[in-house]
Design a protein around this motif. Structure first.
Motif, PDB file in Angstrom:
ATOM      1  N   SER A 255      18.296 -49.332 -78.961  1.00  0.00           N
ATOM      2  CA  SER A 255      19.705 -49.242 -78.657  1.00  0.00           C
ATOM      3  C   SER A 255      20.318 -48.971 -79.807  1.00  0.00           C
ATOM      4  N   VAL A 256      20.133 -49.909 -80.960  1.00  0.00           N
ATOM      5  CA  VAL A 256      21.087 -49.973 -81.974  1.00  0.00           C
ATOM      6  C   VAL A 256      21.132 -48.523 -82.628  1.00  0.00           C
ATOM      7  N   ALA A 257      20.252 -47.645 -82.650  1.00  0.00           N
ATOM      8  CA  ALA A 257      20.790 -46.367 -83.123  1.00  0.00           C
ATOM      9  C   ALA A 257      21.444 -45.435 -82.154  1.00  0.00           C
ATOM     10  N   ILE A 258      22.042 -45.906 -81.091  1.00  0.00           N
ATOM     11  CA  ILE A 258      22.671 -45.127 -80.186  1.00  0.00           C
ATOM     12  C   ILE A 258      24.050 -44.708 -80.926  1.00  0.00           C
ATOM     13  N   VAL A 314       6.464 -41.709 -73.543  1.00  0.00           N
ATOM     14  CA  VAL A 314       7.266 -40.572 -73.500  1.00  0.00           C
ATOM     15  C   VAL A 314       8.863 -40.633 -74.136  1.00  0.00           C
ATOM     16  N   GLY A 315       9.357 -41.712 -73.797  1.00  0.00           N
ATOM     17  CA  GLY A 315      10.748 -41.879 -74.286  1.00  0.00           C
ATOM     18  C   GLY A 315      10.746 -41.873 -75.538  1.00  0.00           C
ATOM     19  N   GLY A 316       9.782 -42.478 -76.451  1.00  0.00           N
ATOM     20  CA  GLY A 316       9.747 -42.787 -77.733  1.00  0.00           C
ATOM     21  C   GLY A 316       9.531 -41.513 -78.484  1.00  0.00           C
ATOM     22  N   ALA A 317       8.636 -40.539 -78.103  1.00  0.00           N
ATOM     23  CA  ALA A 317       8.378 -39.267 -78.525  1.00  0.00           C
ATOM     24  C   ALA A 317       9.638 -38.590 -78.381  1.00  0.00           C
ATOM     25  N   ALA A 318      10.054 -38.511 -77.141  1.00  0.00           N
ATOM     26  CA  ALA A 318      11.394 -37.568 -76.971  1.00  0.00           C
ATOM     27  C   ALA A 318      12.726 -37.997 -77.552  1.00  0.00           C
ATOM     28  N   THR A 319      12.734 -39.241 -78.037  1.00  0.00           N
ATOM     29  CA  THR A 319      13.735 -39.804 -79.074  1.00  0.00           C
ATOM     30  C   THR A 319      13.871 -38.830 -80.560  1.00  0.00           C
ATOM     31  N   TYR A 320      12.540 -39.008 -80.911  1.00  0.00           N
ATOM     32  CA  TYR A 320      12.396 -38.250 -82.061  1.00  0.00           C
ATOM     33  C   TYR A 320      12.712 -36.865 -82.010  1.00  0.00           C
ATOM     34  N   LEU A 321      11.969 -36.231 -81.162  1.00  0.00           N
ATOM     35  CA  LEU A 321      12.015 -34.586 -80.967  1.00  0.00           C
ATOM     36  C   LEU A 321      13.220 -34.108 -80.553  1.00  0.00           C
ATOM     37  N   SER A 328      21.718 -30.965 -77.536  1.00  0.00           N
ATOM     38  CA  SER A 328      22.848 -31.262 -76.626  1.00  0.00           C
ATOM     39  C   SER A 328      22.966 -32.548 -76.044  1.00  0.00           C
ATOM     40  N   THR A 329      24.031 -32.919 -75.345  1.00  0.00           N
ATOM     41  CA  THR A 329      24.281 -34.335 -74.680  1.00  0.00           C
ATOM     42  C   THR A 329      23.154 -34.756 -73.858  1.00  0.00           C
ATOM     43  N   ALA A 330      22.541 -33.803 -73.175  1.00  0.00           N
ATOM     44  CA  ALA A 330      21.450 -34.025 -72.380  1.00  0.00           C
ATOM     45  C   ALA A 330      20.315 -34.524 -73.125  1.00  0.00           C
ATOM     46  N   GLN A 331      19.849 -33.752 -74.048  1.00  0.00           N
ATOM     47  CA  GLN A 331      18.920 -34.174 -75.017  1.00  0.00           C
ATOM     48  C   GLN A 331      19.181 -35.639 -75.437  1.00  0.00           C
ATOM     49  N   PHE A 332      20.382 -35.900 -75.870  1.00  0.00           N
ATOM     50  CA  PHE A 332      20.642 -37.519 -76.314  1.00  0.00           C
ATOM     51  C   PHE A 332      20.625 -38.357 -75.317  1.00  0.00           C
ATOM     52  N   ILE A 333      20.846 -38.156 -74.164  1.00  0.00           N
ATOM     53  CA  ILE A 333      20.823 -39.120 -73.099  1.00  0.00           C
ATOM     54  C   ILE A 333      19.429 -39.414 -72.482  1.00  0.00           C
ATOM     55  N   LEU A 334      18.639 -38.145 -72.322  1.00  0.00           N
ATOM     56  CA  LEU A 334      17.526 -38.298 -71.587  1.00  0.00           C
ATOM     57  C   LEU A 334      16.489 -39.495 -72.128  1.00  0.00           C
ATOM     58  N   PRO A 335      16.200 -39.409 -73.348  1.00  0.00           N
ATOM     59  CA  PRO A 335      15.303 -40.619 -73.989  1.00  0.00           C
ATOM     60  C   PRO A 335      15.755 -41.886 -73.432  1.00  0.00           C
ATOM     61  N   ILE A 336      17.143 -42.042 -73.789  1.00  0.00           N
ATOM     62  CA  ILE A 336      17.710 -43.341 -73.587  1.00  0.00           C
ATOM     63  C   ILE A 336      17.379 -43.849 -72.020  1.00  0.00           C
ATOM     64  N   TYR A 408      16.628 -33.261 -87.593  1.00  0.00           N
ATOM     65  CA  TYR A 408      16.213 -34.751 -87.028  1.00  0.00           C
ATOM     66  C   TYR A 408      17.251 -35.931 -87.375  1.00  0.00           C
ATOM     67  N   GLU A 409      17.693 -36.678 -86.556  1.00  0.00           N
ATOM     68  CA  GLU A 409      18.678 -37.696 -86.689  1.00  0.00           C
ATOM     69  C   GLU A 409      17.698 -38.817 -87.063  1.00  0.00           C
ATOM     70  N   LEU A 410      16.419 -39.187 -86.681  1.00  0.00           N
ATOM     71  CA  LEU A 410      15.749 -40.088 -87.048  1.00  0.00           C
ATOM     72  C   LEU A 410      14.422 -39.772 -87.866  1.00  0.00           C
ATOM     73  N   THR A 411      13.969 -40.742 -88.631  1.00  0.00           N
ATOM     74  CA  THR A 411      12.764 -40.410 -89.493  1.00  0.00           C
ATOM     75  C   THR A 411      11.355 -40.605 -88.686  1.00  0.00           C
ATOM     76  N   LEU A 412      10.350 -40.247 -89.593  1.00  0.00           N
ATOM     77  CA  LEU A 412       9.115 -40.325 -88.909  1.00  0.00           C
ATOM     78  C   LEU A 412       8.724 -41.855 -88.563  1.00  0.00           C
ATOM     79  N   TRP A 413       9.171 -42.785 -88.938  1.00  0.00           N
ATOM     80  CA  TRP A 413       9.126 -43.967 -88.401  1.00  0.00           C
ATOM     81  C   TRP A 413       9.408 -44.457 -87.170  1.00  0.00           C
TER      82      TRP A 413
END
Length: 528
Positions: A255-258, A314-321, A328-336, A408-413
């Motif tokens: 959540s801190v990354a949002i 699923v959510g963690g993988a979707a966050t990175y991808l 899009s905004t939908a891509q950003f909100i879906l993993p959350i 990508y906004e996030l690293t491989l970590w």
């Protein structure tokens, strides 16, 4: 329920609303404030997590305070509101400090002092446990959870107002003391005002519950009860059935990354970010209700935890991808939404699994309170590590994104989220089938049944070969502090989870029946 108690619960709900509103205003704007003062993403993560670290220290202090003063709450609540007020003032004044280390340190100190006060908000769990009849506690906690969610929904409105702030506080015209007030530090003024309002409200309207002093039954037999030592606790905690639920507390929440990702990828301001956080709060509550429904339909702990961790995969993988600069905004909100919906499936079931494992170990018979406290401390330690890890290793700086050309906004970590959840699922399956726990009932195992005519130490109310719980373990498991630790350990983004699994309900009823049996034994005449 008495009118004075109803009014006190209204005050507790008001505390929840004000706290939630404050967090929904400070949270989205904090990254902008830290950046304005010359801070880094690592410093942002540390500031976000400091309340968990302070809570590990201050929660026992508030609990001991209530225990020592006869279950009275006015003074502890006044202390936490005064600390919140002081921390908010420091937070606001950080803007007048030099940019860089000093300015960021002031923000850090403001949030640290505020966190010392926020730790006292767990007194609400203590109050409910000691003042509200047991059959009405779930309803009360559900109301508190709903008010917390309602407070999050008010966040966007306040952020819309704060976004237009561009003024200054004049502390002294003669000395020229002026404090700039902008959208980044104005949330501190909102928090300060709410602390004053809560201080007044609790002083006039909160009614202390009856004194917690009471008489317990005495145990038949001679000598004091044998208490578990640190060696027993350590040896037990390293066993798989206890270590696995503890490990599940450290699955990373992002959540801190949002706010920083929303700011960089979409150019969002705090108002737009708070809209997402409000939606997240609603989905969290829906997840709580859904997990409770499945549990009441006899879903096992392992089923709930496995589903929650699978959704985290699923959510963690979707966050990175999906979190990309060209997304899009939908891509950003879906993993959350996926992670927010699934987390409530893990919390109570994981707590239930840990509690049953503790009660199934004879060497921990008189250390249930310590073990529940250890579980809660694990939750807070995970809450402290997660924002720091996310900010330091998962978030990419805007400079790095632009220089590398990677969208990508996030690293491989970030893959540590799905990987750790996969490991949790493997651990659950190993325990279920390799160790033979058979919680799902898919394995053929011969079971022994204890006769109901067996009196004395053995209780037919408990599982096979399980001694009736001792008076010490019953008192610990039904105590105020145990309830506080138990409730706090499954909070989600500050939202109370009022629900319990069906296993927890059965287990608590079993404890109460055992307590009644002990009471009958202790009150029966010694001579015929």
């Amino acid at each position: 329920m008495e009118r004075s108690l109803v009014l006190s619960i209204v005050i507790l709900a008001l505390i929840n609303i004000f706290d939630s509103v404050s967090n929904s205003v400070v949270g989205p704007s904090l990254i902008f404030y830290v950046t304005e003062m010359g801070g880094t993403k690592e410093q942002y993560g540390l500031i976000m997590s400091i309340s968990f670290l302070v809570g590990m220290v201050m929660m026992p202090v508030y609990g001991a305070w209530v225990d020592s003063n006869g279950n009275r709450y006015h003074a502890p609540y006044a202390a936490c509101f005064c600390l919140g007020l002081l921390g908010s003032v420091v937070y606001v004044l950080a803007v007048v400090c030099p940019r860089g280390t000093v300015g960021v340190a002031m923000i850090f100190m403001g949030r640290l002092i505020t966190g010392m006060g926020v730790a006292g908000r767990t007194l609400a769990y203590s109050y409910v446990a000691t003042a509200v009849p047991f059959d009405q506690q779930r309803t009360t906690l559900t109301i508190m959870s709903m008010t917390r969610t309602f407070g999050m929904l008010l966040g966007p409105l306040l952020n819309l107002l704060v976004a237009r702030v561009d003024s200054e506080l004049i502390l002294s015209r003669h000395l020229g003391w002026r404090v700039p007030v902008n959208p980044n530090n104005a949330p501190g003024l909102i928090v300060a005002a709410s602390e004053v309002a809560l201080l007044v409200a609790t002083y006039f309207f909160l009614v202390d519950p009856p004194s917690s002093s009471g008489k317990s039954g005495t145990r038949r037999g001679s000598g004091p009860p044998v208490r578990a030592g640190l060696g027993d606790i350590w040896n037990a905690a390293t066993h798989f059935d206890l270590a696995l639920p503890m490990a599940n507390m450290f699955v990373v929440m992002f959540s801190v990354a949002i706010p920083p990702v929303a700011s960089h990828a979409f150019g969002w301001e705090p108002f737009a970010i708070s809209n997402v956080l409000a939606l997240q709060a609603v989905v969290l509550f829906i997840g709580m209700v859904a997990s409770m429904w499945f549990s009441m339909k006899s879903a096992t702990d392992i089923s709930l935890i496995t589903f929650g961790n699978f959704a985290f995969v699923v959510g963690g993988a979707a966050t990175y991808l999906l979190w990309r600069t060209d997304g899009s905004t939908a891509q950003f909100i879906l993993p959350i939404l996926i992670v927010s919906l699934s987390y409530p499936f893990i919390g109570p079931a994981n707590r239930s699994k840990f509690t049953k494992a503790v009660h199934n170990r004879p060497e921990l018979e008189n250390a249930h309170g310590i073990m529940q406290s250890l579980f809660n401390q694990g939750f807070m330690l995970g809450g402290f590590i997660s924002p720091n890890f996310t900010a330091a290793y998962m978030l990419r700086s805007s400079e790095n994104i632009e220089e590398s050309g990677s969208p990508y906004e996030l690293t491989l970590w970030t893959w540590i989220i799905p990987i750790s959840s996969i490991l949790m699922i493997i651990g659950l399956l190993y325990e279920e089938f390799a160790i033979g726990k058979n919680e799902l009932g898919w394995m053929n195992v011969d079971e022994k049944v204890i006769g109901e005519s067996q009196p004395g130490e053995m209780s037919h109310l408990l599982p096979v070969n399980k001694r009736r719980s001792s008076i010490v373990s019953i008192e610990q498991s039904l105590s105020r502090q145990f309830e506080v630790d138990r409730r706090y350990s499954v909070e989600a983004n500050g939202i109370c989870n009022p629900f319990e699994t069906s296993e927890e309900v059965k287990f608590r009823n079993q404890l109460i029946k055992d307590k009644n049996e002990w009471d009958k034994l202790s009150s029966s005449p010694e001579e015929s």
